[in-house]
Design an enzyme around this catalytic site. Structure first.
Site, short mmCIF file in Angstrom:
data_model
loop_
_atom_site.label_atom_id
_atom_site.label_comp_id
_atom_site.label_asym_id
_atom_site.label_seq_id
_atom_site.Cartn_x
_atom_site.Cartn_y
_atom_site.Cartn_z
N GLU A 80 -22.70 82.38 -36.02
CA GLU A 80 -21.98 81.10 -36.00
C GLU A 80 -22.53 80.08 -36.99
O GLU A 80 -21.97 79.01 -37.13
CB GLU A 80 -22.08 80.49 -34.60
CG GLU A 80 -21.48 81.34 -33.51
CD GLU A 80 -21.68 80.72 -32.13
OE1 GLU A 80 -20.69 80.56 -31.42
OE2 GLU A 80 -22.84 80.40 -31.79
N ASP B 270 -26.83 86.37 -28.89
CA ASP B 270 -25.57 85.67 -29.08
C ASP B 270 -25.21 85.69 -30.57
O ASP B 270 -25.78 84.92 -31.33
CB ASP B 270 -25.62 84.25 -28.52
CG ASP B 270 -26.90 83.49 -28.86
OD1 ASP B 270 -27.92 84.12 -29.22
OD2 ASP B 270 -26.88 82.27 -28.75
N ASN C 256 -33.26 77.46 -21.80
CA ASN C 256 -33.01 78.13 -23.07
C ASN C 256 -33.83 77.48 -24.19
O ASN C 256 -34.47 78.14 -25.00
CB ASN C 256 -31.51 78.02 -23.34
CG ASN C 256 -31.03 78.68 -24.61
OD1 ASN C 256 -29.89 79.11 -24.68
ND2 ASN C 256 -31.82 78.73 -25.66
N ARG D 79 -32.24 74.64 -38.29
CA ARG D 79 -31.48 73.82 -37.34
C ARG D 79 -32.09 73.83 -35.94
O ARG D 79 -31.64 73.11 -35.06
CB ARG D 79 -30.02 74.30 -37.30
CG ARG D 79 -29.81 75.60 -36.55
CD ARG D 79 -28.48 76.25 -36.88
NE ARG D 79 -27.34 75.66 -36.22
CZ ARG D 79 -26.85 76.04 -35.04
NH1 ARG D 79 -27.45 77.00 -34.35
NH2 ARG D 79 -25.78 75.47 -34.54
N GLU E 264 -34.72 84.14 -40.37
CA GLU E 264 -34.48 84.41 -38.95
C GLU E 264 -34.21 85.88 -38.66
O GLU E 264 -34.64 86.42 -37.64
CB GLU E 264 -33.29 83.57 -38.51
CG GLU E 264 -32.89 83.73 -37.07
CD GLU E 264 -31.61 82.99 -36.74
OE1 GLU E 264 -31.35 82.79 -35.54
OE2 GLU E 264 -30.86 82.64 -37.67
N GLU F 142 -23.51 72.69 -27.96
CA GLU F 142 -24.01 72.88 -29.31
C GLU F 142 -23.13 73.80 -30.14
O GLU F 142 -23.37 74.00 -31.34
CB GLU F 142 -25.44 73.43 -29.28
CG GLU F 142 -25.59 74.90 -28.91
CD GLU F 142 -25.39 75.23 -27.44
OE1 GLU F 142 -25.55 76.42 -27.09
OE2 GLU F 142 -25.07 74.32 -26.63
N GLN G 133 -33.47 81.90 -20.87
CA GLN G 133 -33.43 82.93 -21.90
C GLN G 133 -34.23 84.11 -21.37
O GLN G 133 -34.80 84.03 -20.27
CB GLN G 133 -34.02 82.40 -23.22
CG GLN G 133 -32.98 81.89 -24.19
CD GLN G 133 -33.53 81.71 -25.60
OE1 GLN G 133 -34.72 81.48 -25.82
NE2 GLN G 133 -32.65 81.80 -26.59
N TRP H 161 -37.63 82.48 -25.46
CA TRP H 161 -38.15 83.82 -25.78
C TRP H 161 -38.67 83.91 -27.20
O TRP H 161 -39.59 84.68 -27.48
CB TRP H 161 -37.14 84.90 -25.44
CG TRP H 161 -36.01 85.22 -26.35
CD1 TRP H 161 -35.13 84.36 -26.92
CD2 TRP H 161 -35.61 86.53 -26.76
NE1 TRP H 161 -34.19 85.05 -27.66
CE2 TRP H 161 -34.46 86.39 -27.56
CE3 TRP H 161 -36.09 87.82 -26.50
CZ2 TRP H 161 -33.80 87.48 -28.14
CZ3 TRP H 161 -35.44 88.91 -27.07
CH2 TRP H 161 -34.30 88.73 -27.87
N ASP H 162 -38.16 83.08 -28.12
CA ASP H 162 -38.73 83.03 -29.47
C ASP H 162 -40.24 82.81 -29.41
O ASP H 162 -41.00 83.37 -30.22
CB ASP H 162 -38.14 81.85 -30.26
CG ASP H 162 -36.67 81.96 -30.52
OD1 ASP H 162 -36.28 81.92 -31.70
OD2 ASP H 162 -35.89 82.06 -29.56
#
Length: 527
Positions: A488, A283, A169, A125, A469, A251, A180, A132-133
Site C-alpha cells: 500500500e 498485511d 500493533n 513512514r 524494509e 492509517e 501484532q 513484532w518488528d
C-alpha cells in the site's frame, strides 16, 4: 515516567468525526497515515467545532483548514547521510542513534502513545514503536552491544501491557484495537539471557498478555469463535488474528474503503478481515485471501483462518510462563501453563501439520480444511520450540525444495501484487527459519539461508547505501537483488528489523563476504 504531553484519549477518527472522513476521503495527503499522525495546533474539540462552523461556507478550502489547524509530522531531523565506503556493520551501528526516539519528543493531543524509555523505530513512514518488528531490531542491538537500549525496549513493552492490557500493533491510539504477532516472550528471553533485564520481573505482564489473547475462551462451543479464540470441532482451542473494530483502518482509510467497495460484501466484514491481517503483520498476502486462480484483496477472510505462526508464538508464551512460574516457586501455575502448552502443541499437530507435505499449514475453521498455500509461517513452530525431530527433518526438506530461493527464504509460493508474497523476502522470516533450523540440528540449511540473505542485503547496500524494509529475492542466480515492491505504500528505508537481523547475522558469519561490502561500491561484490 517522562513529563511528555499526553496523547488524545480518542483515535483521530473518533475525535474528528466528519472532519476525519472529509480529509481522508479527499486525499488531502497522498498517504492516509499522514493525517492520523498529525499534531493538532490547538484543542482538538475546538478544531472540530471550527470545522463544523466553517465547512458549509462558500469557497471553504479543506486543505487550507487542515494546514492551519494541524502540523504534519516529519521524521526526526538528522544530519546522518550514508557514508560512501562505509562497511555495512558500521552503517548499522550508526543507524541505531538515528532511529532512536525519546519519550519527551511527543506532541500534545496527538495520536502517539507515551512510553517511559527510549526506543528504536523502523524508519521511514513508521515513526513509532512497533510490536513484532522490535524483537528483530533487538537482535541487532545485542550484536552492536546496545544492551541498555535493548532493556529499555523490553521495559516499554511491559509498560504498554500494564497500561493497555496488551501490546498494541504500534504506539498510536489508532492501533489500540489490535496487537501484532506476540513476541514479548521471545524479547524477555533474549534480554534475560543477556542480562539486560531480569526475566522474572516481566512474569506478570506475560500472564496479562496471555489472558488478553485467550479472552472469550471460557464456555466457547466447538466449531465457533470469539474474538481471538477458536474452538475446533474436537474441542481443541487455538487462536486467530482479530481486531476489536470493524471500520476502515484509520492509517489506511482510503485504501480500505476502496477495497470494501470493490468486494460486493458487507463493508464491516471486509474491514474486520483487513484489520485482522494488519494484526498478523502479514498485511497483505494471498495467505489471507480466497484460494482461487486470481485472488484479490477484496476476497480477504483473515478471521476464518487459524494461523500457524500465531499459535506457535502463543505456545512459546505458555512455556515461558510455565518456566518462570516454576522459577518463582509457583508450582500450580507452572503445571497449569505446561498443560496448556501441551494441549496447544497437540492441537497444532492435529489441525495444522500435514504429514504428506511435511509442513505446517494454516487451517480454515469455517470451511473445515487446511489451506493449500505453503508459506514461510511454517517455520514459526521450529522457532518456538514446538516441533519434534521428525517434523523438523520433514520441514527442512520441504523448505529446501519449495521455499528456498537464491536470494533467501521466500515468503510464499505465490507471486502476487501483495507485499507478503513472492518475490519479496522479509528479515523476520529469514531469522525465524535460521534460528529454528539451527536449534533443531539443521545447521547447513540455516547457514545457507543466512548467507543468501546477507548477500541480498549486501548487494542493495553496495549499490544504494541503505537497508530497506523488504527485498525482491533473486529467483535465478544471475539475477540482481533489489528492494521489494507491492503493498500500500512505497518501499521504506531504514530499516529496523532488516538492520537487526543483518547485524546479528554478520556477527554469526564472521567470514561472510558481506563484511567486505561498502556503501556505493565502485566494484560491487554481490548480486
Amino acid at each position: 515516567m517522562s513529563a511528555a504531553p499526553a496523547p488524545d484519549a480518542l483515535t483521530p477518527a473518533d475525535r474528528y468525526a466528519e472532519l476525519f472522513t472529509a480529509v481522508q476521503g479527499a486525499r488531502v495527503f497522498p498517504d492516509s497515515k499522514t493525517f492520523v499522525d498529525c499534531a493538532p495546533r490547538g484543542d482538538p474539540a475546538a478544531i472540530l467545532a471550527a470545522y463544523r462552523a466553517q465547512c458549509g461556507a462558500p469557497g471553504f478550502d479543506l486543505r487550507a483548514f487542515v494546514a492551519a489547524h494541524f502540523e504534519e509530522e516529519h521524521p526526526a531531523p538528522s544530519d546522518y547521510m550514508s557514508v560512501p565506503g562505509q562497511p555495512i556493520a558500521a552503517h548499522i551501528d550508526d543507524l541505531w542513534s538515528v532511529l532512536t526516539r525519546h519519550p519527551h519528543q511527543l506532541p500534545p493531543d496527538g495520536s502517539l502513545l507515551q512510553v517511559p524509555h527510549p526506543y528504536v523505530v523502523p524508519g521511514g513512514r513508521f515513526g513509532e514503536l512497533y510490536y513484532w518488528d522490535s524483537y528483530f531490531t533487538m537482535l541487532g542491538l545485542a550484536a552492536s552491544g546496545r544492551l541498555e537500549l535493548l532493556g529499555d525496549m523490553v521495559r516499554n513493552f511491559a509498560h504498554l501491557i500494564d497500561t493497555c492490557g496488551h501490546v498494541p500493533n504500534g504506539t498510536r491510539t489508532y492501533y489500540l484495537s489490535r496487537s501484532q504477532p506476540p513476541l514479548f516472550a521471545f524479547m524477555v528471553e533474549l534480554a534475560g539471557r543477556l542480562g539486560a533485564t531480569n526475566a522474572l520481573d516481566q512474569l506478570p505482564q506475560l500472564r496479562t498478555e496471555h489472558a488478553w489473547w485467550m479472552r472469550g475462551a471460557e464456555g466457547l462451543a466447538p466449531g465457533s469463535a470469539q474474538a481471538r479464540v477458536v474452538r475446533l470441532p474436537d474441542g481443541a482451542l487455538l487462536n486467530r488474528y482479530w481486531d476489536a473494530r470493524d471500520t476502515p483502518r484509520e492509517e489506511a482509510w482510503a485504501e480500505d474503503v476502496a477495497t470494501a467497495q470493490a468486494s460486493g460484501r458487507e463493508p464491516a466484514e471486509v474491514y474486520r478481515h483487513l484489520r485482522a491481517a494488519a494484526e498478523s503483520g502479514w498485511d497483505f498476502s494471498t495467505r489471507w485471501l480466497e484460494e482461487s486462480e486470481a485472488p484479490t484483496l477484496a476476497s480477504i477472510r483473515t478471521t476464518d483462518i487459524v494461523p500457524v505462526d500465531l499459535n506457535a508464538f502463543l505456545f512459546k508464551l505458555e512455556t515461558t510462563i510455565a518456566a518462570l512460574s516454576e522459577q518463582a516457586g509457583d508450582r500450580a501455575s507452572a503445571q497449569a501453563f505446561t498443560q496448556q502448552a501441551q494441549r496447544r502443541r497437540d492441537a497444532v499437530t492435529q489441525w495444522l501439520w500435514n504429514v504428506e507435505q511435511g509442513a505446517f499449514f494454516d487451517h480454515d475453521w469455517r470451511q473445515g480444511r487446511q489451506r493449500r498455500g505453503l508459506t514461510a509461517a511454517c517455520v514459526a513452530p521450529l522457532f518456538a520450540g514446538l516441533v519434534d525431530a521428525a517434523q523438523a527433518d520433514a520441514l527442512a526438506q520441504t523448505v529446501r525444495q519449495r521455499l528456498l530461493a537464491p536470494g533467501g527464504l521466500s515468503t510464499t509460493e505465490c507471486f502476487s501484487d501483495q507485499q507478503w508474497d513472492q518475490p519479496n523476502g522479509w528479515a523476520a522470516l529469514q531469522w525465524m527459519a535460521i534460528d529454528g533450523f539451527a536449534r533443531h540440528g539443521h545447521h547447513a540449511l540455516a547457514g545457507t539461508i543466512g548467507k543468501r540473505w546477507l548477500a541480498t542485503v549486501a548487494a542493495v547496500y553496495e549499490r544504494e547505501g541503505k537497508l530497506v524494509e523488504k527485498y525482491a529475492l533473486r529467483q535465478q542466480e544471475h539475477q540482481r537483488s533489489a528492494g521489494g515492491g507491492g503493498g500500500e505504500y512505497p518501499l521504506q528505508d531504514g530499516f529496523g528489523w532488516t538492520n537487526g537481523v543483518t547485524r546479528a547475522l554478520l556477527a554469526a558469519h564472521p567470514q561472510h563476504t558481506a563484511h567486505g561490502c561498502v556503501a556505493h561500491a565502485a566494484e560491487p561484490l554481490h548480486r
